[in-house]
Design an enzyme around this catalytic site. Sequence first.
Site, short mmCIF file in Angstrom:
data_model
loop_
_atom_site.label_atom_id
_atom_site.label_comp_id
_atom_site.label_asym_id
_atom_site.label_seq_id
_atom_site.Cartn_x
_atom_site.Cartn_y
_atom_site.Cartn_z
N GLU A 79 42.27 21.98 169.35
CA GLU A 79 40.96 22.30 168.81
C GLU A 79 40.88 23.76 168.34
O GLU A 79 41.51 24.64 168.90
CB GLU A 79 39.88 22.01 169.86
CG GLU A 79 39.77 20.51 170.10
CD GLU A 79 38.67 20.12 171.07
OE1 GLU A 79 38.08 19.05 170.85
OE2 GLU A 79 38.40 20.84 172.03
N CYS A 92 38.10 30.81 166.75
CA CYS A 92 38.76 30.74 168.04
C CYS A 92 39.97 29.82 167.88
O CYS A 92 39.83 28.63 167.60
CB CYS A 92 37.76 30.20 169.06
SG CYS A 92 38.41 30.12 170.71
N CYS A 99 47.76 23.88 178.58
CA CYS A 99 48.12 25.16 179.20
C CYS A 99 48.73 24.88 180.56
O CYS A 99 48.22 24.06 181.32
CB CYS A 99 46.89 26.06 179.34
SG CYS A 99 47.32 27.70 180.00
N CYS A 103 44.22 27.37 185.56
CA CYS A 103 43.06 28.06 186.14
C CYS A 103 42.04 26.97 186.51
O CYS A 103 41.84 26.01 185.76
CB CYS A 103 42.45 29.04 185.14
SG CYS A 103 43.64 30.27 184.62
N CYS A 106 38.91 25.84 184.06
CA CYS A 106 39.17 25.70 182.62
C CYS A 106 39.56 24.27 182.27
O CYS A 106 40.46 23.69 182.88
CB CYS A 106 40.28 26.68 182.23
SG CYS A 106 40.84 26.47 180.53
N CYS A 334 33.60 28.36 175.17
CA CYS A 334 34.76 28.86 175.91
C CYS A 334 35.15 27.95 177.06
O CYS A 334 34.30 27.59 177.88
CB CYS A 334 34.39 30.19 176.55
SG CYS A 334 35.17 31.55 175.76
#
Length: 371
Positions: A79, A92, A99, A103, A106, A334
Site C-alpha cells: 500500500e 507515504c 515487516c 512491533c 503495528c 499510520c
Amino acid sequence: MVALFASLGEPRYRAEQVMKWIHHRHETDFAAMTDLGKPLRAKLEAACVVQPPKVLFDKPSADGTHKWLLGMDGGNAIETVFIPDKGRGTLCVSSQVGCALACTFCSTGAQGFNRNLSVAEIVGQVWVAAKHLGNVPHRQRKLTNVVMMGMGEPLLNFENVVPAMSVMCDDLGFGLANKRVTLSTSGLVPMIDRLSEASDVSLAVSLHAPTDELRTQLMPINRKYPIAELLAACLRYAQRKQRTSITFEYTLMRGVNDSPVQARALAKLMRGFNAKLQRENAAKVNLIPFNPFPGTGYTRPADEDIRAFQTLLLRDHVLTTVRRTRGDDIDAACGQLKGRVLDRTRRQERQRRKHESAIPQQSTGEVDAAA
Ligand code: SAH
Ligand code: SF4
C-alpha cells in the site's frame, strides 16, 4: 540509465530525455517519446520495458487522502498513501512486503514478512501517485514530500531504498529536495550510520517509549539496539548533517506510554539530546495517536490526554507536534497499512491460532484490505 544507453551505443543526453519522459510526463510507451528518433525508439522497444506497478485498486478518502493497493509478484500487494495538507502533498511509501520486526502495535508487523521491494517497485509507487495527481516537477507540484513510512523497515532494504530515494530527489526524477524525503526507522543503529554516509535525507526515528523495559515490550528490536545506543547514532547523524534535526516518533497508546511520568522522562531524553548537540530543537517529537486495526489490544488515548502529554513536553522546551490522523476511513493512517503479505515468517498463522484459542466460538474477524 546512462550505462544502459551506453550499452546501446547512445550518448548520455538520451538517458536524460527518457528519464524525463518517464518521470515528468509519466509516459511508458517508447513509441510516444517523439524526440528520440525512430531507430532509437525501435531499439528501446526491443531491449527494454517500462513497467509501473499494477494498481489493484485505489481508494479516495473523504478528507482528500488517497490509498493505492499495488499488486506485486505471486499474489503479494503493498500500500501507498497520498496525504494532501495545506499546500503540501505527502506520499507515504512502502519499502518491503510486510515487516519482520514485529512491533506489537503495528498492523504491518502483524502481517509477517515476505520480501524486500526492488528500486523499481519503490520508485513505482511515487510514479503511480505522481501520474494520478498530474504532478509536474518545478511547475505543477502536487507531490511535495515523501515519507518512507509505509509497509516495512526501510533500513533493512538499504540497497534498494537509497537508490530509490536518489531518484525521488534527482531533477530528472521527481526533483524533491533532500529534506523533503524522510526515512523512518525503528532504530537499526549500524544502518543509521551507513545512511549518514550514503544520503542526505531527513531522518525520523520510532521511539515510542522513554525506557528500555517498555520499548523492548513494544519493539523487540530494542533488545539489540537499546535507547542509549540509538540516541547516540541519532546524534552522529545530526552532527554529520549540520542543519538537520531528527524527528522522534512516539505513538501514544492509552495506559501504555501516555502517562505524565513518561512524558517527563521523554522530555528529559530529548533535552539531553539537544544539549549534547548544543542546538535547540535538534530533537523534534511527533506524537502519533494510536491508529487501531482489527485484532489489536491497544487503544488511542483521549484527545485531552494527548494534549496534556504534549503540553508537558512543550513546557520542558521540547518541540512537539501531534500528527493529525488522516484517511482513517480508508484504513490509510499510520500503522494501518496491511496490503497482502504472503507471510514467510508464519507470524500470521501463529497470531490466528492465538486469537482462535482465545475466542473459540468466533471467527478472527480479519479484514483484508484487498477484499
Ligand atoms: N518501519 C519504520 C517505518 C514504517 S512505520 C518504522 O517503524 O519507523 C511508520 C510509523 O508508524 C512508525 O513510527 C511506526 O511506529 C508508526 N506506527 C506503526 N503502527 C502504528 C499504529 N497502529 N498507530 C500509529 N502509529 C503506528
Ligand atoms: Fe515494522 Fe515499522 Fe511496523 Fe515496527 S512499526 S513492525 S518496524 S513497519
